[in-house]
Write a protein that holds these residues in place. Structure first.
Motif, PDB file in Angstrom:
ATOM      1  N   GLY A 163       0.784  -1.233   0.000  1.00  9.18           N
ATOM      2  CA  GLY A 163       0.000   0.000   0.000  1.00  9.18           C
ATOM      3  C   GLY A 163       0.811   1.275   0.000  1.00  9.18           C
ATOM      4  O   GLY A 163       0.815   2.011  -0.978  1.00  9.18           O
ATOM      5  N   ASN A 164       1.535   1.517   1.098  1.00 12.93           N
ATOM      6  CA  ASN A 164       2.146   2.837   1.230  1.00 12.93           C
ATOM      7  C   ASN A 164       3.267   3.096   0.233  1.00 12.93           C
ATOM      8  O   ASN A 164       3.399   4.211  -0.268  1.00 12.93           O
ATOM      9  N   LEU A 165       4.065   2.076  -0.070  1.00 10.86           N
ATOM     10  CA  LEU A 165       5.119   2.299  -1.064  1.00 10.86           C
ATOM     11  C   LEU A 165       4.484   2.540  -2.431  1.00 10.86           C
ATOM     12  O   LEU A 165       4.922   3.403  -3.197  1.00 10.86           O
ATOM     13  N   LEU A 270      11.906   2.277  15.525  1.00 10.06           N
ATOM     14  CA  LEU A 270      11.421   2.341  14.147  1.00 10.06           C
ATOM     15  C   LEU A 270      10.565   1.135  13.779  1.00 10.06           C
ATOM     16  O   LEU A 270      11.034  -0.019  13.868  1.00 10.06           O
ATOM     17  N   PRO A 271       9.323   1.335  13.342  1.00 10.78           N
ATOM     18  CA  PRO A 271       8.513   0.216  12.855  1.00 10.78           C
ATOM     19  C   PRO A 271       9.185  -0.421  11.629  1.00 10.78           C
ATOM     20  O   PRO A 271       9.649   0.295  10.742  1.00 10.78           O
ATOM     21  N   CYS A 272       9.222  -1.755  11.596  1.00 13.45           N
ATOM     22  CA  CYS A 272       9.926  -2.438  10.504  1.00 13.45           C
ATOM     23  C   CYS A 272       9.005  -3.380   9.741  1.00 13.45           C
ATOM     24  O   CYS A 272       8.326  -4.222  10.322  1.00 13.45           O
ATOM     25  N   GLY A 273       8.980  -3.206   8.416  1.00 11.48           N
ATOM     26  CA  GLY A 273       8.306  -4.157   7.542  1.00 11.48           C
ATOM     27  C   GLY A 273       9.391  -4.995   6.889  1.00 11.48           C
ATOM     28  O   GLY A 273       9.982  -5.882   7.495  1.00 11.48           O
ATOM     29  N   VAL A 274       9.727  -4.677   5.636  1.00 11.35           N
ATOM     30  CA  VAL A 274      10.796  -5.402   4.952  1.00 11.35           C
ATOM     31  C   VAL A 274      12.171  -4.925   5.449  1.00 11.35           C
ATOM     32  O   VAL A 274      13.171  -5.617   5.304  1.00 11.35           O
ATOM     33  N   GLY A 275      12.204  -3.736   6.030  1.00 10.88           N
ATOM     34  CA  GLY A 275      13.439  -3.253   6.655  1.00 10.88           C
ATOM     35  C   GLY A 275      14.112  -2.089   5.943  1.00 10.88           C
ATOM     36  O   GLY A 275      15.061  -1.513   6.459  1.00 10.88           O
ATOM     37  N   GLY A 276      13.640  -1.735   4.760  1.00 15.97           N
ATOM     38  CA  GLY A 276      14.294  -0.676   3.984  1.00 15.97           C
ATOM     39  C   GLY A 276      14.254   0.672   4.675  1.00 15.97           C
ATOM     40  O   GLY A 276      15.292   1.342   4.815  1.00 15.97           O
ATOM     41  N   ALA A 277      13.074   1.073   5.119  1.00 17.20           N
ATOM     42  CA  ALA A 277      12.945   2.384   5.751  1.00 17.20           C
ATOM     43  C   ALA A 277      13.698   2.438   7.081  1.00 17.20           C
ATOM     44  O   ALA A 277      14.583   3.282   7.258  1.00 17.20           O
ATOM     45  N   ALA A 331      -1.348  -4.237  10.888  1.00 18.35           N
ATOM     46  CA  ALA A 331      -0.357  -3.189  10.635  1.00 18.35           C
ATOM     47  C   ALA A 331       0.038  -3.190   9.160  1.00 18.35           C
ATOM     48  O   ALA A 331       0.931  -3.926   8.747  1.00 18.35           O
ATOM     49  N   ASP A 332      -0.618  -2.360   8.358  1.00 22.18           N
ATOM     50  CA  ASP A 332      -0.298  -2.247   6.918  1.00 22.18           C
ATOM     51  C   ASP A 332       1.182  -1.929   6.770  1.00 22.18           C
ATOM     52  O   ASP A 332       1.697  -1.072   7.459  1.00 22.18           O
ATOM     53  N   GLY A 333       1.804  -2.595   5.840  1.00 19.29           N
ATOM     54  CA  GLY A 333       3.212  -2.267   5.603  1.00 19.29           C
ATOM     55  C   GLY A 333       4.159  -3.064   6.485  1.00 19.29           C
ATOM     56  O   GLY A 333       5.330  -3.190   6.172  1.00 19.29           O
ATOM     57  N   LEU A 334       3.654  -3.606   7.584  1.00 18.52           N
ATOM     58  CA  LEU A 334       4.544  -4.404   8.439  1.00 18.52           C
ATOM     59  C   LEU A 334       4.297  -5.902   8.258  1.00 18.52           C
ATOM     60  O   LEU A 334       5.019  -6.723   8.803  1.00 18.52           O
ATOM     61  N   ALA A 335       3.263  -6.261   7.479  1.00 16.82           N
ATOM     62  CA  ALA A 335       2.967  -7.673   7.236  1.00 16.82           C
ATOM     63  C   ALA A 335       3.912  -8.220   6.174  1.00 16.82           C
ATOM     64  O   ALA A 335       3.546  -8.427   5.026  1.00 16.82           O
ATOM     65  N   VAL A 377      -2.468   8.477  13.994  1.00 20.55           N
ATOM     66  CA  VAL A 377      -1.623   7.713  13.078  1.00 20.55           C
ATOM     67  C   VAL A 377      -2.314   6.417  12.680  1.00 20.55           C
ATOM     68  O   VAL A 377      -3.357   6.072  13.221  1.00 20.55           O
ATOM     69  N   GLU A 378      -1.705   5.677  11.745  1.00 21.80           N
ATOM     70  CA  GLU A 378      -2.233   4.357  11.433  1.00 21.80           C
ATOM     71  C   GLU A 378      -1.574   3.339  12.369  1.00 21.80           C
ATOM     72  O   GLU A 378      -0.527   3.629  12.964  1.00 21.80           O
ATOM     73  N   PRO A 379      -2.167   2.148  12.526  1.00 24.54           N
ATOM     74  CA  PRO A 379      -1.662   1.213  13.542  1.00 24.54           C
ATOM     75  C   PRO A 379      -0.150   0.934  13.428  1.00 24.54           C
ATOM     76  O   PRO A 379       0.557   0.940  14.447  1.00 24.54           O
ATOM     77  N   SER A 380       0.363   0.718  12.219  1.00 23.03           N
ATOM     78  CA  SER A 380       1.796   0.437  12.062  1.00 23.03           C
ATOM     79  C   SER A 380       2.659   1.509  12.697  1.00 23.03           C
ATOM     80  O   SER A 380       3.704   1.227  13.279  1.00 23.03           O
ATOM     81  N   ALA A 381       2.202   2.749  12.543  1.00 23.69           N
ATOM     82  CA  ALA A 381       3.009   3.890  12.961  1.00 23.69           C
ATOM     83  C   ALA A 381       3.143   3.982  14.469  1.00 23.69           C
ATOM     84  O   ALA A 381       3.997   4.696  14.985  1.00 23.69           O
ATOM     85  N   THR A 418       5.194   6.557  11.445  1.00 26.90           N
ATOM     86  CA  THR A 418       5.525   6.335  10.036  1.00 26.90           C
ATOM     87  C   THR A 418       4.396   6.530   9.031  1.00 26.90           C
ATOM     88  O   THR A 418       4.650   6.507   7.824  1.00 26.90           O
ATOM     89  N   GLY A 419       3.162   6.710   9.483  1.00 25.03           N
ATOM     90  CA  GLY A 419       2.112   6.890   8.475  1.00 25.03           C
ATOM     91  C   GLY A 419       0.776   7.241   9.102  1.00 25.03           C
ATOM     92  O   GLY A 419       0.556   6.989  10.286  1.00 25.03           O
ATOM     93  N   GLY A 420      -0.099   7.840   8.327  1.00 22.49           N
ATOM     94  CA  GLY A 420      -1.440   8.074   8.840  1.00 22.49           C
ATOM     95  C   GLY A 420      -2.183   9.259   8.277  1.00 22.49           C
ATOM     96  O   GLY A 420      -3.410   9.236   8.226  1.00 22.49           O
TER      97      GLY A 420
END
Ligand code: PLP
Length: 449
Positions: A163-165, A270-277, A331-335, A377-381, A418-420
């Motif tokens: 989504g966010n990317l 820092l919230p981490c999904g794939v780890g890039g950010a 958590a969108d983006g962290l799944a 914010v959104e939950p991930s953030a 990180t988002g929202g």
């Protein structure tokens, strides 16, 4: 599915992860004296310079950037009220809490603006140079001209995203006139797809998780020569776009009167999904603050991909499915089931640790940010909110503090949100109602006990 054998993953840790028990894992391969190589430092400076060069163009393209002259930056917000609400005991010491407001980054509404915009601009710049539209020193505003749009229309920019990317890449690439394709997993929110389609972006939906959307996008893009695929699992341009944020944070901390040195540690959550950010930001901060910055990632209990990758000490990819987790989270983006192959190896020496967060806690944290700071914010953030608590009150955190001789009374804590800001109001209302229902249930359980 059989659970993969991971000989270096401690049994107790594995049991906690499988039981989805929130956990702080400390990285014992951290090299406290780590410093990025010269090449890597150059790449960060390059990214900073590129964003600077493109600011006038961005101010032309997006009216909401006129105020900042096209600079994409976020506030560092003092969070004393949050500290008072959640700091264990010592709320009156000299430590300071801040929330880094990437939830309000303009245009993209999430941290993805940093890496995503940087990569699209780098690609546009390369094409414009190759095709003779500009020379190295020309004003980048030329890239907003009708000639440039006609040129970019011959090229495709593609990305795979939850989504966010996709939002960030899609909005920027479409604004420059690229043919733009966003491959999304079917769990991506409907409003994100709608927003992209309204801007002329082609949205392709894929059954399955984030990794499938990325793989599908990669395959399609490779098949056509004038196609650039933004690869969230291994892109240096994304990574350095994120890393470029560290310089501005350092300036903000200095302006807030916060010293960072041996007696005044800096903690960043820092919230981490794939780890890039989070990985890029960690790398950028290490380049500036060296051993005095301590970066921790926050991951959902169902998707601790960076934690399992690093803790298993494996050189090959390890996924959360390998230990029997389902990678299902709000958590969108962290799944994300498997950490970035570019970033995970870099984090071995730079990351201090990872803690995990339940979905319920994400909503309660989100409510806490609203109640104490009026930040939505959104939950991930909200994943990083409990970071300071983990360090101060858990045995693992306390051991980390002792090992590194840190004076927590002088610490600066930065919780990276990180988002929202683009989430539709009805959805935000739903987050808050869900948080309230959870709080009531907890209260009832407390009374019953
Ligand atoms: C993408 C994202 C993250 C994490 O970034 P990664 O590069 O995937 O680790 C955190 N929060 C939000 C809101 C995101 O969209």
């Amino acid at each position: 599915m059989p659970i993969m054998s991971l000989p270096h993953l401690p049994k107790l840790l594995l049991a906690r992860l499988q039981g989805k028990t929130p956990t702080l894992w400390i990285n014992d391969r951290l090299e406290q004296s780590f410093a990025p190589s010269g090449d890597s430092t150059d790449a960060i400076l390059d990214a900073q310079a590129r964003m600077h060069r493109f600011a006038p163009l961005l101010a032309d393209l997006f009216p909401e950037l006129a105020e900042t002259g096209g600079h994409i930056e976020s506030a560092l917000m003092p969070a004393d009220a949050l500290k008072r609400a959640v700091a264990p005991g010592g709320a009156d010491d000299a430590s300071a809490w801040f929330v880094k407001r990437d939830d309000a980054l303009p245009v993209a509404g999430s941290i993805k603006a940093r890496g995503g915009f940087h990569e699209v601009l780098a690609v546009a710049e390369r094409i414009a140079l190759e095709r003779g539209l500009i020379t190295a020193h020309d004003d980048r505003r030329v890239l907003g001209s009708p000639d440039a749009r006609a040129l970019f229309a011959q090229y495709t920019v593609a990305v795979g995203s939850t989504g966010n990317l996709g939002l960030s890449i899609g909005v920027m690439a479409a604004a420059l006139g690229f043919d733009t394709v966003v491959h999304m997993s079917d769990d991506a929110k409907a409003w994100k797809k709608t927003r992209l389609r309204q801007r002329g972006v082609r949205v392709v939906e894929h059954a399955g998780d984030y990794a499938k959307a990325v793989a599908a996008g990669r395959t399609q893009a490779l098949a056509s020569p004038r196609s650039h695929f933004v690869d969230d699992e291994q892109s240096p341009l994304l990574f350095h776009g994120y890393a470029a944020s560290a310089r501005h944070l350092a300036e903000q901390l200095a302006a807030a009167g916060r010293t960072v040195d041996a007696g005044h540690p800096l903690f960043v959550y820092l919230p981490c999904g794939v780890g890039g950010a989070p990985g890029g930001i960690t790398h950028g901060l290490k380049a500036i603050f060296g051993p005095h910055v301590h970066c921790f990632f926050a991951e959902p209990v169902a998707s601790p991909c960076m934690l399992v990758q690093l803790a298993s000490r494996s050189d090959s990819p390890v996924s959360v499915y390998d230990i029997g987790l389902d990678n299902k989270t709000d958590a969108d983006g962290l799944a994300v089931g498997e950490a970035s192959h570019l970033v995970a190896p870099l984090m071995v020496s730079q990351l201090s640790g990872v803690f995990t967060v339940t979905d319920d806690e994400l909503f309660l944290n989100l409510r806490m940010l609203k109640d104490t700071l009026d930040v939505l914010v959104e939950p991930s953030a909200a994943a990083g909110v409990r970071g300071p608590d983990w360090l101060v009150t858990s045995p693992e955190g306390q051991a980390y503090v002792r090992t590194h001789h840190l004076d927590m009374r002088e610490a600066t804590h930065v919780i990276w949100s990180t988002g929202g800001s683009l989430v539709p109001p009805e959805a935000v209302k739903g987050f808050l109602e869900h948080a309230d229902a959870l709080a009531r249930a907890t209260e009832r359980a407390g009374q019953a006990a």
